[in-house]
Design a protein around this motif. Structure first.
Motif, PDB file in Angstrom:
ATOM      1  N   ILE A   1       0.858  -1.198   0.000  1.00  0.00           N
ATOM      2  CA  ILE A   1       0.000   0.000   0.000  1.00  0.00           C
ATOM      3  C   ILE A   1       0.895   1.248   0.000  1.00  0.00           C
ATOM      4  O   ILE A   1       1.791   1.377   0.842  1.00  0.00           O
ATOM      5  CB  ILE A   1      -0.961  -0.012   1.218  1.00  0.00           C
ATOM      6  CG1 ILE A   1      -1.887  -1.230   1.091  1.00  0.00           C
ATOM      7  CG2 ILE A   1      -1.747   1.296   1.338  1.00  0.00           C
ATOM      8  CD1 ILE A   1      -2.679  -1.549   2.320  1.00  0.00           C
TER       9      ILE A   1
ATOM     10  N   GLY B   1      -6.812  -4.321  13.365  1.00  0.00           N
ATOM     11  CA  GLY B   1      -7.518  -4.602  14.626  1.00  0.00           C
ATOM     12  C   GLY B   1      -7.150  -5.947  15.216  1.00  0.00           C
ATOM     13  O   GLY B   1      -7.928  -6.561  15.933  1.00  0.00           O
ATOM     14  N   GLY B   2      -5.934  -6.426  14.921  1.00  0.00           N
ATOM     15  CA  GLY B   2      -5.428  -7.632  15.595  1.00  0.00           C
ATOM     16  C   GLY B   2      -5.019  -7.247  17.014  1.00  0.00           C
ATOM     17  O   GLY B   2      -5.199  -6.096  17.425  1.00  0.00           O
ATOM     18  N   PRO B   3      -4.426  -8.188  17.760  1.00  0.00           N
ATOM     19  CA  PRO B   3      -4.044  -7.867  19.141  1.00  0.00           C
ATOM     20  C   PRO B   3      -3.070  -6.691  19.267  1.00  0.00           C
ATOM     21  O   PRO B   3      -3.180  -5.914  20.209  1.00  0.00           O
ATOM     22  CB  PRO B   3      -3.395  -9.152  19.647  1.00  0.00           C
ATOM     23  CG  PRO B   3      -3.720 -10.202  18.674  1.00  0.00           C
ATOM     24  CD  PRO B   3      -4.156  -9.590  17.403  1.00  0.00           C
TER      25      PRO B   3
ATOM     26  N   GLY C   1      -2.788  -3.915  17.343  1.00  0.00           N
ATOM     27  CA  GLY C   1      -3.523  -2.658  17.186  1.00  0.00           C
ATOM     28  C   GLY C   1      -4.423  -2.386  18.377  1.00  0.00           C
ATOM     29  O   GLY C   1      -4.479  -1.261  18.903  1.00  0.00           O
TER      30      GLY C   1
ATOM     31  N   VAL D   1      -8.797   1.235  12.772  1.00  0.00           N
ATOM     32  CA  VAL D   1      -9.366   0.896  11.461  1.00  0.00           C
ATOM     33  C   VAL D   1      -9.095  -0.579  11.166  1.00  0.00           C
ATOM     34  O   VAL D   1      -7.951  -1.031  11.246  1.00  0.00           O
ATOM     35  CB  VAL D   1      -8.709   1.766  10.351  1.00  0.00           C
ATOM     36  CG1 VAL D   1      -9.321   1.454   8.989  1.00  0.00           C
ATOM     37  CG2 VAL D   1      -8.860   3.248  10.673  1.00  0.00           C
TER      38      VAL D   1
ATOM     39  N   THR E   1     -11.000  -0.627   4.737  1.00  0.00           N
ATOM     40  CA  THR E   1      -9.659  -1.053   4.305  1.00  0.00           C
ATOM     41  C   THR E   1      -8.856   0.149   3.835  1.00  0.00           C
ATOM     42  O   THR E   1      -9.303   0.880   2.947  1.00  0.00           O
ATOM     43  CB  THR E   1      -9.789  -2.073   3.144  1.00  0.00           C
ATOM     44  OG1 THR E   1     -10.703  -3.081   3.565  1.00  0.00           O
ATOM     45  CG2 THR E   1      -8.463  -2.704   2.799  1.00  0.00           C
ATOM     46  N   VAL E   2      -7.674   0.318   4.423  1.00  0.00           N
ATOM     47  CA  VAL E   2      -6.831   1.437   4.013  1.00  0.00           C
ATOM     48  C   VAL E   2      -6.191   1.102   2.671  1.00  0.00           C
ATOM     49  O   VAL E   2      -5.656   0.012   2.478  1.00  0.00           O
ATOM     50  CB  VAL E   2      -5.756   1.728   5.089  1.00  0.00           C
ATOM     51  CG1 VAL E   2      -4.838   2.853   4.638  1.00  0.00           C
ATOM     52  CG2 VAL E   2      -6.415   2.078   6.406  1.00  0.00           C
TER      53      VAL E   2
ATOM     54  N   TRP F   1       0.765   1.444  12.154  1.00  0.00           N
ATOM     55  CA  TRP F   1       0.389   0.411  11.186  1.00  0.00           C
ATOM     56  C   TRP F   1       0.646  -0.968  11.802  1.00  0.00           C
ATOM     57  O   TRP F   1       1.791  -1.312  12.071  1.00  0.00           O
ATOM     58  CB  TRP F   1       1.230   0.589   9.910  1.00  0.00           C
ATOM     59  CG  TRP F   1       0.703  -0.209   8.756  1.00  0.00           C
ATOM     60  CD1 TRP F   1       1.102  -1.446   8.383  1.00  0.00           C
ATOM     61  CD2 TRP F   1      -0.322   0.197   7.844  1.00  0.00           C
ATOM     62  NE1 TRP F   1       0.380  -1.853   7.289  1.00  0.00           N
ATOM     63  CE2 TRP F   1      -0.507  -0.873   6.934  1.00  0.00           C
ATOM     64  CE3 TRP F   1      -1.124   1.342   7.707  1.00  0.00           C
ATOM     65  CZ2 TRP F   1      -1.430  -0.821   5.898  1.00  0.00           C
ATOM     66  CZ3 TRP F   1      -2.044   1.380   6.678  1.00  0.00           C
ATOM     67  CH2 TRP F   1      -2.192   0.312   5.790  1.00  0.00           C
ATOM     68  N   ALA F   2      -0.431  -1.717  12.041  1.00  0.00           N
ATOM     69  CA  ALA F   2      -0.285  -3.029  12.706  1.00  0.00           C
ATOM     70  C   ALA F   2      -1.125  -4.075  11.983  1.00  0.00           C
ATOM     71  O   ALA F   2      -2.085  -4.613  12.534  1.00  0.00           O
ATOM     72  CB  ALA F   2      -0.723  -2.907  14.164  1.00  0.00           C
ATOM     73  N   THR F   3      -0.756  -4.332  10.713  1.00  0.00           N
ATOM     74  CA  THR F   3      -1.577  -5.261   9.923  1.00  0.00           C
ATOM     75  C   THR F   3      -0.935  -6.643   9.790  1.00  0.00           C
ATOM     76  O   THR F   3      -1.207  -7.369   8.840  1.00  0.00           O
ATOM     77  CB  THR F   3      -1.857  -4.680   8.512  1.00  0.00           C
ATOM     78  OG1 THR F   3      -0.606  -4.514   7.852  1.00  0.00           O
ATOM     79  CG2 THR F   3      -2.588  -3.363   8.576  1.00  0.00           C
TER      80      THR F   3
ATOM     81  N   PRO G   1       1.272 -17.179  14.419  1.00  0.00           N
ATOM     82  CA  PRO G   1       2.617 -16.635  14.682  1.00  0.00           C
ATOM     83  C   PRO G   1       2.658 -15.925  16.036  1.00  0.00           C
ATOM     84  O   PRO G   1       2.524 -14.711  16.118  1.00  0.00           O
ATOM     85  CB  PRO G   1       2.822 -15.653  13.524  1.00  0.00           C
ATOM     86  CG  PRO G   1       1.451 -15.249  13.118  1.00  0.00           C
ATOM     87  CD  PRO G   1       0.520 -16.362  13.464  1.00  0.00           C
ATOM     88  N   THR G   2       2.819 -16.689  17.089  1.00  0.00           N
ATOM     89  CA  THR G   2       2.833 -16.078  18.428  1.00  0.00           C
ATOM     90  C   THR G   2       4.107 -16.453  19.186  1.00  0.00           C
ATOM     91  O   THR G   2       4.800 -17.418  18.839  1.00  0.00           O
ATOM     92  CB  THR G   2       1.634 -16.556  19.275  1.00  0.00           C
ATOM     93  OG1 THR G   2       1.791 -17.960  19.509  1.00  0.00           O
ATOM     94  CG2 THR G   2       0.303 -16.284  18.613  1.00  0.00           C
TER      95      THR G   2
ATOM     96  N   LEU H   1      -4.272 -13.849  25.584  1.00  0.00           N
ATOM     97  CA  LEU H   1      -4.530 -12.738  26.501  1.00  0.00           C
ATOM     98  C   LEU H   1      -4.293 -11.436  25.762  1.00  0.00           C
ATOM     99  O   LEU H   1      -3.362 -11.348  24.968  1.00  0.00           O
ATOM    100  CB  LEU H   1      -3.503 -12.780  27.624  1.00  0.00           C
ATOM    101  CG  LEU H   1      -3.737 -13.630  28.860  1.00  0.00           C
ATOM    102  CD1 LEU H   1      -2.455 -13.703  29.660  1.00  0.00           C
ATOM    103  CD2 LEU H   1      -4.851 -13.035  29.697  1.00  0.00           C
ATOM    104  N   ALA H   2      -5.132 -10.431  26.019  1.00  0.00           N
ATOM    105  CA  ALA H   2      -4.821  -9.120  25.437  1.00  0.00           C
ATOM    106  C   ALA H   2      -5.321  -8.024  26.371  1.00  0.00           C
ATOM    107  O   ALA H   2      -6.410  -8.137  26.956  1.00  0.00           O
ATOM    108  CB  ALA H   2      -5.455  -8.982  24.057  1.00  0.00           C
TER     109      ALA H   2
ATOM    110  N   TYR I   1       2.011 -12.092  32.509  1.00  0.00           N
ATOM    111  CA  TYR I   1       3.111 -11.525  31.739  1.00  0.00           C
ATOM    112  C   TYR I   1       4.347 -11.343  32.607  1.00  0.00           C
ATOM    113  O   TYR I   1       5.471 -11.515  32.135  1.00  0.00           O
ATOM    114  CB  TYR I   1       2.691 -10.208  31.084  1.00  0.00           C
ATOM    115  CG  TYR I   1       1.908 -10.413  29.810  1.00  0.00           C
ATOM    116  CD1 TYR I   1       1.403 -11.674  29.484  1.00  0.00           C
ATOM    117  CD2 TYR I   1       1.666  -9.386  28.918  1.00  0.00           C
ATOM    118  CE1 TYR I   1       0.689 -11.879  28.324  1.00  0.00           C
ATOM    119  CE2 TYR I   1       0.947  -9.585  27.745  1.00  0.00           C
ATOM    120  CZ  TYR I   1       0.462 -10.839  27.452  1.00  0.00           C
ATOM    121  OH  TYR I   1      -0.253 -11.045  26.297  1.00  0.00           O
TER     122      TYR I   1
END
Ligand code: FAD
Ligand code: NAD
Length: 478
Positions: free
Chosen positions: A132, A183-185, A187, A218, A252-253, A284-286, A338-339, A414-415, A448
């Motif tokens: 993008i 909007g994942g963990p 973000g 977003v 969507t950006v 930006w956290a996509t 992927p954690t 956990l978030a 944590y």
């Protein structure tokens, strides 16, 4: 090689790339005396990523969640070599890793090669931008310490610039609009931390910004936190509403400039609309993308041609199409998310596997020696004695060879979602359960804290929490 870099010719050379969750968990449990262990990473520390969002607002100072690799490597039984460098290319055929020192200070040698007998790729992933336009130039990512520092500085820069003399109302509004994409963990946690910072500190210290400071999240999908249960998604969205964080789902950006993003959403008539959203800070956290060094390795191996998200591995984490390369964490594709949880279990599994492999070799050498002894035994008594020893070593060998494949054990997700609330999807003996709220927040904090790398990290994090509670977060712009 220079004398200090000369490997022991009697041992295999095990090269480990990266100092993140996967590689460090491997190094922690590895019996280093069995191999010439070489670690290569551009980062000479481990980073406890789950608390990185807290560093963006100064709730936690970044050094509290960093652990220098030298600290724990020096406690290993046999010396481990560490080179601060990027692996720029892996030649799977020649069994060589090409490395480059990309740090500010370079010596006369800043590029060289490291041969390996066994290689572990744990280089993680890079930030996805989906090509993008403008993302790399204008937004902040949230993956490394430098990213968190940059965000912390920019938040305060936006605030101070918004209060500059004669700033127009429109410009003030733009500068104080904090936009988070994804909007994942990552973000969600960052948006929650940022709103906390505003509510408990900025609002008090700089009251004139109170009417204009605004956080928007977003997300392209119909809801945030897609990997959590429906109940926790609803709870998060409700909490954000109360915190006055705006969520723009199904948006969507498509383009990013230095002052606004262009996002595609759906209008009231169901038609697609492109909207310009002005911002002061853009995070930006996509999610993840494959690193170039990994992509290049995949291109060398025909068995990897159908893999898209990273190195396809088998159930022993061996990179498919190779015999001496393993992969762990975000750069490996083993059908898990992927954690950090997955990466650290994979690293620990590989440590056990390599420790067993070394034992196997020792037992096999012992058996070869015993067979010779048996052949040379002068009488029946000695022969019987050697035979008994052979049986015993064979038994031990069978035991170490019995190691099963990697199995992931999910402890839950956990978030933190802001205003001292957290969400948790936990699988315990009693089954799965989902919970959200203030109690979960204390659970989140203690979980944590217990996962922190060292006691030193734990103490520093607690002190930071106490400091932020007592004196507020530091709003100076470094
Ligand atoms: P990383 O930990 O990213 O480590 C990769 C290492 O490789 C780094 O040391 C890097 O410097 C090095 N490297 C990079 N390029 C090269 C190269 N070319 N050559 C050599 N070395 C290289 N997961 C959870 O389970 N729980 C959480 O609460 C959680 N919170 C998170 C919060 C944030 C803000 C982020 C960004 C992620 C979070 N995650 C969480 C995900 C988790 O951090 C990753 O899944 C995990 O770090 C993956 O581990 P890894 O070892 O594969 O990669
Ligand atoms: P993610 O992949 O989980 O989420 C990225 C989100 O961005 C997706 O929901 C996607 O729909 C959205 N997106 C993509 N392109 C977009 C666009 N152009 N416009 C708007 N939205 C767009 O990424 P993440 O949050 O960085 O997480 C990465 C990994 O790290 C995940 O596996 C996650 O579970 C893990 N992680 C876990 C925690 C935790 O457990 N607390 C915290 C952070 C990260």
């Amino acid at each position: 090689p220079a004398e200090q870099d000369e490997p022991d010719p009697n041992k295999k050379t095990l090269v480990v790339l990266g100092t993140g969750w996967g590689s460090v968990s491997l190094l922690k449990k590895l019996d280093t005396e069995n191999y010439n262990v070489v670690v290569i990473s551009p980062r000479n520390y481990f980073l406890f990523t789950p608390l990185l969002p807290s560093c963006t607002t100064g709730t936690i100072e970044h050094r509290s969640i960093m652990e220098p690799v030298r600290n724990f490597l020096r406690h290993k039984k046999a010396a481990v070599k560490f080179y601060e460098a990027d692996a720029t290319k892996i030649d799977a055929e020649k069994k060589i890793v090409y490395i480059s020192d990309d740090s500010e200070i370079k010596g006369a040698t800043s590029e060289t090669e490291v041969p390996y007998d066994m290689l572990v790729v744990g280089v993680g992933a890079e930030n996805a931008t989906f090509g993008i336009p403008g993302v790399r130039e204008h937004s902040c990512f949230l993956k490394e310490v430098g990213d968190a520092q940059k965000i912390r500085k920019r938040i305060m820069d936006c605030v101070e610039t918004a209060t500059f003399k004669n700033q127009s109302p429109e410009e003030i509004k733009r500068l104080l609009h904090m936009v988070v994409v994804g909007g994942g963990p990552t973000g969600v946690e960052f948006a929650g931390e940022l709103q906390d910072f505003f509510e408990s500190d900025l609002r008090k210290w700089i009251p004139e910004i109170a009417g204009n400071f605004h956080v928007t999240l977003v997300e392209a999908l119909p809801n945030v936190l897609p990997s959590f249960s429906k109940q926790l998604i609803d709870y998060t969205e409700q909490t954000f509403k109360e915190e006055t964080i705006e969520i723009r789902t199904k948006t969507t950006v498509k383009n990013v400039t230095d002052t606004y993003i262009e996002a595609e959403g759906t209008g009231p008539d169901g038609k697609k609309v492109l909207e310009k959203i002005p911002y002061g800070l853009l995070v930006w956290a996509t999610g993840n993308a494959v690193r170039p060094v990994v992509k290049d390795l995949m291109n060398q191996i025909p068995a990897q041609k159908d893999s898209r998200r990273g190195l396809a591995v088998n159930e022993y984490l061996v990179v498919k199409g190779t015999e001496d390369i393993w992969a762990v964490g975000d750069c490996a594709v083993a059908n898990y998310a992927p954690t950090a949880q997955v990466a650290s279990q994979e690293g620990a599994f590989l440590a056990r596997l390599f420790n067993q492999m070394a034992k196997t070799q020792t037992f096999e050498a012992e058996l070869a020696q015993l067979s010779e002894d048996q052949a040379r035994a002068p009488n029946k008594e000695t022969r019987d004695e050697v035979f008994a020893n052979i049986k015993e070593v064979q038994k031990r060998l069978r035991r170490v060879k019995q190691m099963g494949p990697f199995e992931y054990s999910h402890q839950g997700s956990l978030a933190y979602i802001g205003s001292e609330k957290a969400v948790a999807d936990i699988s315990w003996l009693t089954g799965n359960f989902a919970t959200g709220g203030s109690l979960t927040y204390y659970f989140w904090r203690s979980a944590y804290l217990s996962m922190c790398f060292s006691t030193r990290n734990r103490v520093l994090v607690i002190l930071d929490w106490v400091k932020a509670k007592m004196f507020g977060r530091d709003v100076s712009r470094e």
